[in-house]
Motif scaffolding. Sequence first.
Motif, PDB file in Angstrom:
ATOM      1  N   ILE A 112       0.372  -1.043  -0.106  1.00 29.37           N
ATOM      2  CA  ILE A 112       0.328   0.113  -0.308  1.00 29.37           C
ATOM      3  C   ILE A 112       0.644   1.597  -0.254  1.00 29.37           C
ATOM      4  CG2 ILE A 112      -1.291   1.465   1.445  1.00 29.37           C
ATOM      5  CD1 ILE A 112      -2.842  -1.153  -0.116  1.00 29.37           C
ATOM      6  N   ARG A 113       0.429   1.696  -1.062  1.00 32.48           N
ATOM      7  CA  ARG A 113       1.406   3.504  -1.010  1.00 32.48           C
ATOM      8  C   ARG A 113      -0.031   4.274  -0.682  1.00 32.48           C
ATOM      9  NH1 ARG A 113       4.073   4.137  -5.672  1.00 32.48           N
ATOM     10  NH2 ARG A 113       3.261   6.482  -5.601  1.00 32.48           N
ATOM     11  N   VAL A 114       0.263   5.359   0.817  1.00 31.99           N
ATOM     12  CA  VAL A 114      -1.064   6.141   0.743  1.00 31.99           C
ATOM     13  C   VAL A 114      -0.712   7.268  -0.149  1.00 31.99           C
ATOM     14  CG1 VAL A 114      -2.437   7.311   2.530  1.00 31.99           C
ATOM     15  CG2 VAL A 114      -1.744   5.360   2.829  1.00 31.99           C
ATOM     16  N   ALA A 115      -1.416   7.672  -0.666  1.00 36.88           N
ATOM     17  CA  ALA A 115      -1.247   9.080  -1.630  1.00 36.88           C
ATOM     18  C   ALA A 115      -1.434  10.706  -0.423  1.00 36.88           C
ATOM     19  CB  ALA A 115      -2.359   9.148  -2.420  1.00 36.88           C
ATOM     20  N   SER A 116      -0.895  11.284  -0.630  1.00 36.46           N
ATOM     21  CA  SER A 116      -1.064  12.993  -0.192  1.00 36.46           C
ATOM     22  C   SER A 116      -1.332  13.468   0.016  1.00 36.46           C
ATOM     23  CB  SER A 116       0.579  13.290  -0.286  1.00 36.46           C
ATOM     24  OG  SER A 116       0.872  13.312  -0.518  1.00 36.46           O
ATOM     25  N   ASP A 117      -2.302  14.105   0.538  1.00 35.23           N
ATOM     26  CA  ASP A 117      -3.140  15.356   0.695  1.00 35.23           C
ATOM     27  C   ASP A 117      -2.584  16.678   0.705  1.00 35.23           C
ATOM     28  OD1 ASP A 117      -6.705  15.357   0.002  1.00 35.23           O
ATOM     29  OD2 ASP A 117      -5.966  17.215   1.865  1.00 35.23           O
ATOM     30  N   ARG A 118      -2.885  17.665   0.365  1.00 35.85           N
ATOM     31  CA  ARG A 118      -2.179  18.879   0.681  1.00 35.85           C
ATOM     32  C   ARG A 118      -3.060  19.771   1.802  1.00 35.85           C
ATOM     33  NH1 ARG A 118      -1.782  22.474  -4.642  1.00 35.85           N
ATOM     34  NH2 ARG A 118      -2.814  21.154  -6.116  1.00 35.85           N
ATOM     35  N   PHE A 119      -4.422  18.914   2.596  1.00 35.70           N
ATOM     36  CA  PHE A 119      -5.227  19.727   2.918  1.00 35.70           C
ATOM     37  C   PHE A 119      -5.201  18.970   4.192  1.00 35.70           C
ATOM     38  CE2 PHE A 119      -9.459  20.777   5.274  1.00 35.70           C
ATOM     39  CZ  PHE A 119      -9.374  21.767   5.504  1.00 35.70           C
ATOM     40  N   LEU A 120      -5.692  17.676   4.162  1.00 33.67           N
ATOM     41  CA  LEU A 120      -5.684  16.587   5.384  1.00 33.67           C
ATOM     42  C   LEU A 120      -3.855  15.461   5.611  1.00 33.67           C
ATOM     43  CD1 LEU A 120      -9.315  15.515   4.678  1.00 33.67           C
ATOM     44  CD2 LEU A 120      -8.867  16.889   6.069  1.00 33.67           C
ATOM     45  N   THR A 121      -4.284  15.937   6.919  1.00 35.21           N
ATOM     46  CA  THR A 121      -2.568  14.643   7.193  1.00 35.21           C
ATOM     47  C   THR A 121      -4.117  13.532   8.399  1.00 35.21           C
ATOM     48  OG1 THR A 121      -2.507  16.209   8.040  1.00 35.21           O
ATOM     49  CG2 THR A 121      -1.056  16.513   6.628  1.00 35.21           C
ATOM     50  N   ARG A 122      -2.900  12.746   8.478  1.00 38.03           N
ATOM     51  CA  ARG A 122      -3.279  12.155   8.511  1.00 38.03           C
ATOM     52  C   ARG A 122      -2.264  11.761  10.091  1.00 38.03           C
ATOM     53  NH1 ARG A 122      -3.827   5.219   7.396  1.00 38.03           N
ATOM     54  NH2 ARG A 122      -5.122   4.331   9.197  1.00 38.03           N
ATOM     55  N   ASP A 123      -2.850  10.795  11.604  1.00 38.78           N
ATOM     56  CA  ASP A 123      -1.615  10.958  12.254  1.00 38.78           C
ATOM     57  C   ASP A 123      -2.867   9.787  13.382  1.00 38.78           C
ATOM     58  OD1 ASP A 123      -0.516  10.934  14.634  1.00 38.78           O
ATOM     59  OD2 ASP A 123      -1.582  12.804  15.436  1.00 38.78           O
ATOM     60  N   GLY A 124      -2.071   9.111  12.787  1.00 44.65           N
ATOM     61  CA  GLY A 124      -2.690   7.053  13.666  1.00 44.65           C
ATOM     62  C   GLY A 124      -4.788   7.225  13.067  1.00 44.65           C
ATOM     63  N   ALA A 125      -5.522   7.246  13.503  1.00 38.77           N
ATOM     64  CA  ALA A 125      -6.680   7.229  13.255  1.00 38.77           C
ATOM     65  C   ALA A 125      -7.099   8.722  12.962  1.00 38.77           C
ATOM     66  CB  ALA A 125      -7.878   6.715  14.353  1.00 38.77           C
ATOM     67  N   ASP A 126      -6.783  10.025  13.649  1.00 33.62           N
ATOM     68  CA  ASP A 126      -7.497  10.826  13.505  1.00 33.62           C
ATOM     69  C   ASP A 126      -6.683  11.414  12.439  1.00 33.62           C
ATOM     70  OD1 ASP A 126      -8.309  10.974  16.068  1.00 33.62           O
ATOM     71  OD2 ASP A 126      -6.187  11.595  16.810  1.00 33.62           O
TER      72      ASP A 126
END
Length: 189
Positions: free
Chosen positions: A84-98
Amino acid sequence: GEEQCRSCKGTGSRTTGRGAFSTMHTCPVCKGSGRTYKSPCTTCGGSGTVSRTERLAVTVPPGAEEGMLLRAPGVDGHGVIVRIRVASDRFLTRDGADVLCRISISAVKAVLGTNVMLRTLDGRIQLRIPPGTQPGTVFRVKGRGIRGPHGRGDQLVTVDVTIPADPGAEEKALWEQLRAIESRKHGRS
């Protein structure tokens, strides 16, 4: 069938140079095995592997993370391992489940309060910014994070307050009035 490699005479290596300057290398023909095929496959050239591109439908489980390995059925019936490669988003970023994001509002909206349209993983929602919101305030929007085996995370929204760098004449006059009110309120001239 297989036969002894003619290039390295079955040793799997070749020597180049002479005496103290000789160097031993893996045989490029048999790749170190010492054996070659009498009539190699025209598709793979005797390597035993073929590179090709396939389009697969893969079910990615909720909460999948970068680097996770999944087994998917291949076109020829053999299992295929997918990373799996997760695409980045300019507005939303991931921090665990948040999910984290930042929004900017004007100083007027921070003082008086406002409603903003906020992008989430599920679409847009309206977020209420209460009067007196300070720069750096973080709002928690419950249940708008990543779905996972233990439920769903939240979306954390950090508020930045923008100050006008070059206010026009009318706006500057209003800021001057605010400064005068603030000075009287605090007993300063």
